[in-house]
Design a protein around this motif. Structure first.
Motif, PDB file in Angstrom:
ATOM      1  N   ASP A  62       0.738  -0.907   0.078  1.00  0.00           N
ATOM      2  CA  ASP A  62      -0.133  -0.014  -0.079  1.00  0.00           C
ATOM      3  C   ASP A  62       0.952   1.482  -0.003  1.00  0.00           C
ATOM      4  OD1 ASP A  62      -2.273  -1.445  -0.009  1.00  0.00           O
ATOM      5  OD2 ASP A  62      -2.414  -1.473   2.134  1.00  0.00           O
ATOM      6  N   ARG A  63       1.924   1.318   0.716  1.00  0.00           N
ATOM      7  CA  ARG A  63       2.773   2.433   0.845  1.00  0.00           C
ATOM      8  C   ARG A  63       3.607   2.592  -0.310  1.00  0.00           C
ATOM      9  NH1 ARG A  63       7.021   1.209   4.929  1.00  0.00           N
ATOM     10  NH2 ARG A  63       7.893   3.314   4.213  1.00  0.00           N
ATOM     11  N   TYR A  67       2.438   2.619  -3.359  1.00  0.00           N
ATOM     12  CA  TYR A  67       1.449   3.172  -4.182  1.00  0.00           C
ATOM     13  C   TYR A  67       0.925   4.549  -3.841  1.00  0.00           C
ATOM     14  CZ  TYR A  67       0.882  -1.282  -6.976  1.00  0.00           C
ATOM     15  OH  TYR A  67       1.416  -2.166  -7.557  1.00  0.00           O
ATOM     16  N   ALA A  68       1.336   4.832  -2.700  1.00  0.00           N
ATOM     17  CA  ALA A  68       1.006   6.441  -2.171  1.00  0.00           C
ATOM     18  C   ALA A  68       1.730   7.548  -3.039  1.00  0.00           C
ATOM     19  CB  ALA A  68       1.318   6.711  -0.886  1.00  0.00           C
ATOM     20  N   ARG A  69       1.034   8.440  -3.192  1.00  0.00           N
ATOM     21  CA  ARG A  69       1.581   9.713  -4.160  1.00  0.00           C
ATOM     22  C   ARG A  69       2.497  10.305  -3.057  1.00  0.00           C
ATOM     23  NH1 ARG A  69       0.299  15.320  -4.479  1.00  0.00           N
ATOM     24  NH2 ARG A  69       1.094  16.119  -6.469  1.00  0.00           N
TER      25      ARG A  69
END
Length: 327
Positions: A274-275, A277-279
């Motif tokens: 998840d991290r 893919y963070a902007r």
């Protein structure tokens, strides 16, 4: 010594995910959607749609919705003039001409795929380069002794005329027999590619690159990987077949995961995925990265935020060091 493991999550019928962890920290991650497969590495029969003299490139129909882009520097080597110069693309290609091409970059936004006429076939230990009789060794193999050892092995291989090979990083510790077996497999693959190209009518797929699991094992598996956990039985059997053909000595690392918890949850991988893919990505000292993808490039903005140091130069250095590691 750090423990390195690979995880293959293939129980979802819509997607396959492959992760590599070192001491539980995500090192590499790849995902492939079943209904949106990647085309990079695929080989096609293509027809020239337009030759652009100003760009010195051609737009070709290879069977996709968008035409592919083929620059002059990527034309097949047999189109080069005897003196080694390519000349002008309009003198080398013409409308409706059909050629063999390979995808080197996926479609992105309004841009079609980038193609090359200089086909290369990756194996476990070698990359075969038909039409280019020059041999090479991966730049990642830095040891002088290892490079000299591989050069001697290449010289002993039975490489046909007009073919070349490149030694891959995964070759560390392998023998001449391993190389020869890989070379024979790649030569057989090239013969099959040529046969399919000859018999195919019109633009379209000639040869498909390996699926994400085989590709990851082929390209990313190294001798320091202690375990490969696979949660789908059919995928596990396919991986066994690949190992038997290419590196039977490492069959023991393959494990069919049957635990009650999902594989990625068992190894605490979901949160790390998840991290990535963070902007916005936080840095340890208070700074942050902001990542944006455009059609031409991925832009990474480094912000110092609350990062502090003795002076502005120290702050910039500390932030950049943290940013480099996070990137």
């Amino acid at each position: 010594m750090a423990k390195k493991v690979m995880l293959v999550n293939a129980t979802d019928p819509e997607e396959i995910r492959v992760a590599t962890l070192v001491d539980g920290v995500l090192l590499d991650f790849d995902i492939e959607f079943v209904h949106n497969e990647k085309i990079k590495g695929n080989i096609y029969r293509a027809k020239v749609v337009r030759v652009d003299t100003s760009l010195q490139a051609a737009f070709v129909n290879y069977g996709a919705s968008k035409n592919g882009f083929l620059p002059i520097g990527e034309l097949p080597r047999d189109l080069v003039s005897p003196d080694g110069r390519r000349g002008r693309i309009q003198d080398l290609l013409s409308r409706d001409q059909e050629i063999l091409v390979q995808a080197v970059r996926e479609e992105l936004g309004a841009k079609g795929a980038m193609l090359t006429g200089q086909v290369s076939l990756p194996g476990r230990y070698l990359v075969l380069t038909p039409g280019n009789p020059l041999n090479g060794i991966s730049r990642k193999i830095e040891s002088r002794e290892e490079r000299e050892y591989f050069k001697r092995l290449i010289d002993e291989l039975e490489i046909p005329k007009d073919f070349g090979v490149i030694v891959r990083t995964a070759s560390l510790g392998v023998t001449k027999e391993d190389f020869q077996r890989d070379l024979e497999y790649l030569l057989d693959t090239w013969k099959e590619v040529q046969t399919r190209f000859k018999h195919r009518r019109g633009p379209g797929l000639v040869w498909q690159e390996d699926d994400v699991v085989t590709r990851s094992l082929r390209d990313s598996f190294t001798q320091d990987v202690e375990e490969v956990h696979i949660d789908d039985l059919d995928t596990y059997h396919a991986a066994q077949e690949f190992f038997r053909r290419t590196m039977p000595q490492h069959l023991g690392v393959l494990q069919h995961y049957t635990g009650k918890k999902p594989l990625f949850s068992k190894f605490q991988t979901e949160e790390q995925i998840d991290r990535i893919y963070a902007r916005k990505v936080a840095l340890p000292s208070g700074g942050a990265l902001v990542i944006d993808q455009t059609e031409a490039l991925v832009a990474i903005d480094v912000n110092s935020g609350k990062t502090t140091g003795d002076n502005q130069e120290d702050t910039a250095h500390k932030t950049n060091m943290e940013a480099a590691e996070e990137v």
